[in-house]
Scaffold this motif. Structure first.
Motif, PDB file in Angstrom:
ATOM      1  N   GLU A  54      83.561  25.854 -60.267  1.00  0.00           N
ATOM      2  CA  GLU A  54      82.179  25.768 -61.257  1.00  0.00           C
ATOM      3  C   GLU A  54      81.719  27.309 -60.977  1.00  0.00           C
ATOM      4  O   GLU A  54      81.200  27.654 -62.006  1.00  0.00           O
ATOM      5  CB  GLU A  54      81.101  24.972 -60.501  1.00  0.00           C
ATOM      6  CG  GLU A  54      81.704  23.551 -60.872  1.00  0.00           C
ATOM      7  CD  GLU A  54      81.677  22.864 -62.505  1.00  0.00           C
ATOM      8  OE1 GLU A  54      81.145  23.938 -63.160  1.00  0.00           O
ATOM      9  OE2 GLU A  54      82.378  21.897 -62.571  1.00  0.00           O
ATOM     10  N   CYS A  55      81.706  27.992 -59.818  1.00  0.00           N
ATOM     11  CA  CYS A  55      81.172  29.429 -59.709  1.00  0.00           C
ATOM     12  C   CYS A  55      82.012  30.307 -60.872  1.00  0.00           C
ATOM     13  O   CYS A  55      81.159  31.045 -61.505  1.00  0.00           O
ATOM     14  CB  CYS A  55      81.390  29.630 -58.300  1.00  0.00           C
ATOM     15  SG  CYS A  55      80.176  29.236 -57.055  1.00  0.00           S
ATOM     16  N   MET A  58      80.675  29.600 -64.368  1.00  0.00           N
ATOM     17  CA  MET A  58      79.332  30.044 -64.419  1.00  0.00           C
ATOM     18  C   MET A  58      79.414  31.710 -64.691  1.00  0.00           C
ATOM     19  O   MET A  58      78.627  32.357 -65.266  1.00  0.00           O
ATOM     20  CB  MET A  58      78.179  29.907 -63.275  1.00  0.00           C
ATOM     21  CG  MET A  58      77.969  28.391 -63.382  1.00  0.00           C
ATOM     22  SD  MET A  58      76.490  27.737 -62.367  1.00  0.00           S
ATOM     23  CE  MET A  58      77.821  27.391 -60.702  1.00  0.00           C
ATOM     24  N   THR A 136      77.114  28.808 -55.631  1.00  0.00           N
ATOM     25  CA  THR A 136      76.777  27.696 -56.805  1.00  0.00           C
ATOM     26  C   THR A 136      75.350  27.664 -57.155  1.00  0.00           C
ATOM     27  O   THR A 136      74.901  27.734 -58.140  1.00  0.00           O
ATOM     28  CB  THR A 136      77.369  26.192 -56.163  1.00  0.00           C
ATOM     29  OG1 THR A 136      78.635  26.534 -56.079  1.00  0.00           O
ATOM     30  CG2 THR A 136      77.148  25.249 -57.318  1.00  0.00           C
ATOM     31  N   SER A 140      74.085  28.829 -60.755  1.00  0.00           N
ATOM     32  CA  SER A 140      73.373  28.106 -61.692  1.00  0.00           C
ATOM     33  C   SER A 140      71.860  28.478 -61.779  1.00  0.00           C
ATOM     34  O   SER A 140      71.554  28.112 -63.032  1.00  0.00           O
ATOM     35  CB  SER A 140      73.423  26.663 -61.001  1.00  0.00           C
ATOM     36  OG  SER A 140      72.784  26.677 -59.611  1.00  0.00           O
ATOM     37  N   CYS A 143      72.042  31.195 -64.617  1.00  0.00           N
ATOM     38  CA  CYS A 143      72.443  30.510 -65.843  1.00  0.00           C
ATOM     39  C   CYS A 143      71.239  29.774 -66.515  1.00  0.00           C
ATOM     40  O   CYS A 143      71.152  29.898 -67.600  1.00  0.00           O
ATOM     41  CB  CYS A 143      73.682  29.609 -65.649  1.00  0.00           C
ATOM     42  SG  CYS A 143      75.324  30.486 -65.622  1.00  0.00           S
ATOM     43  N   VAL A 150      75.325  24.920 -67.515  1.00  0.00           N
ATOM     44  CA  VAL A 150      75.802  24.723 -66.244  1.00  0.00           C
ATOM     45  C   VAL A 150      76.284  23.113 -66.209  1.00  0.00           C
ATOM     46  O   VAL A 150      75.564  22.467 -67.046  1.00  0.00           O
ATOM     47  CB  VAL A 150      74.365  24.782 -65.191  1.00  0.00           C
ATOM     48  CG1 VAL A 150      75.005  24.340 -63.774  1.00  0.00           C
ATOM     49  CG2 VAL A 150      73.959  26.171 -65.293  1.00  0.00           C
ATOM     50  N   SER A 155      73.190  20.965 -62.323  1.00  0.00           N
ATOM     51  CA  SER A 155      71.879  21.093 -62.864  1.00  0.00           C
ATOM     52  C   SER A 155      71.048  19.825 -62.331  1.00  0.00           C
ATOM     53  O   SER A 155      70.043  19.895 -61.946  1.00  0.00           O
ATOM     54  CB  SER A 155      71.856  21.188 -64.348  1.00  0.00           C
ATOM     55  OG  SER A 155      72.355  20.247 -65.064  1.00  0.00           O
TER      56      SER A 155
END
Length: 160
Positions: A54-55, A58, A136, A140, A143, A150, A155
């Motif tokens: 996920e990082c 992003m 993270t 986030s 972003c 995200v 989120s």
């Protein structure tokens, strides 16, 4: 077998969400307890890889899909920028894992995490996991501040 896998993945996401909430409240120990109930387990590896994945997404989003470079900097305890090779081992592992993911080499990223989980001292493993959680949270937030997408599970965890 598919329902079992999706249930397992749902539980991983819930654990990651609870860890993100804990880390955002400054509860490092609670966050670690959430992600590492049994240290160095396959589940821990999957959770850490999910966070780094996920990082990576992003970072790509922030870098406009790769058209605007995102710089990764490493700082020492005095706040001075240092090369990756001068960073503490968990930070080196985190940076290398993230960079491998960003460049689409998930296999190399997974190798970095597997080596750390198998060989690093417990406090170094903790540091790697905390780094993934902190990145993270920070990525986030950046972003969301820019109205960029995200993952909904992130989120939801970081929403005020």
């Amino acid at each position: 077998m598919e329902p079992d896998r999706s249930e397992y993945e749902r539980r991983l996401v819930e654990k990651a969400q609870r860890a993100l909430v804990a880390i955002s409240l400054g509860e490092d120990a609670e966050a670690l307890d959430e992600l590492m109930p049994t240290a160095r387990s396959d589940e821990t590896k999957e959770l850490v890889m999910m966070l780094f994945g996920e990082c990576s997404a992003m970072v790509s989003t922030l870098g406009d899909g790769g058209s605007a470079p995102v710089k990764v900097q490493v700082f020492d305890e005095d706040g001075e920028e240092v090369s990756i090779d001068q960073a503490d081992p968990p930070v080196r592992t985190a940076v290398r894992t993230l960079l491998a993911e960003v460049h689409g080499n998930s296999e190399a990223a997974q190798e970095q995490v597997e080596i750390a989980l198998a060989n690093a001292a417990p406090d170094e493993v903790d540091s790697l996991v905390l780094q993934a959680l902190r990145w993270t949270i920070r990525l986030s937030a950046e972003c969301l501040d820019r109205d960029l997408p995200v993952a909904p599970w992130i989120s939801d965890a970081v929403a005020d």
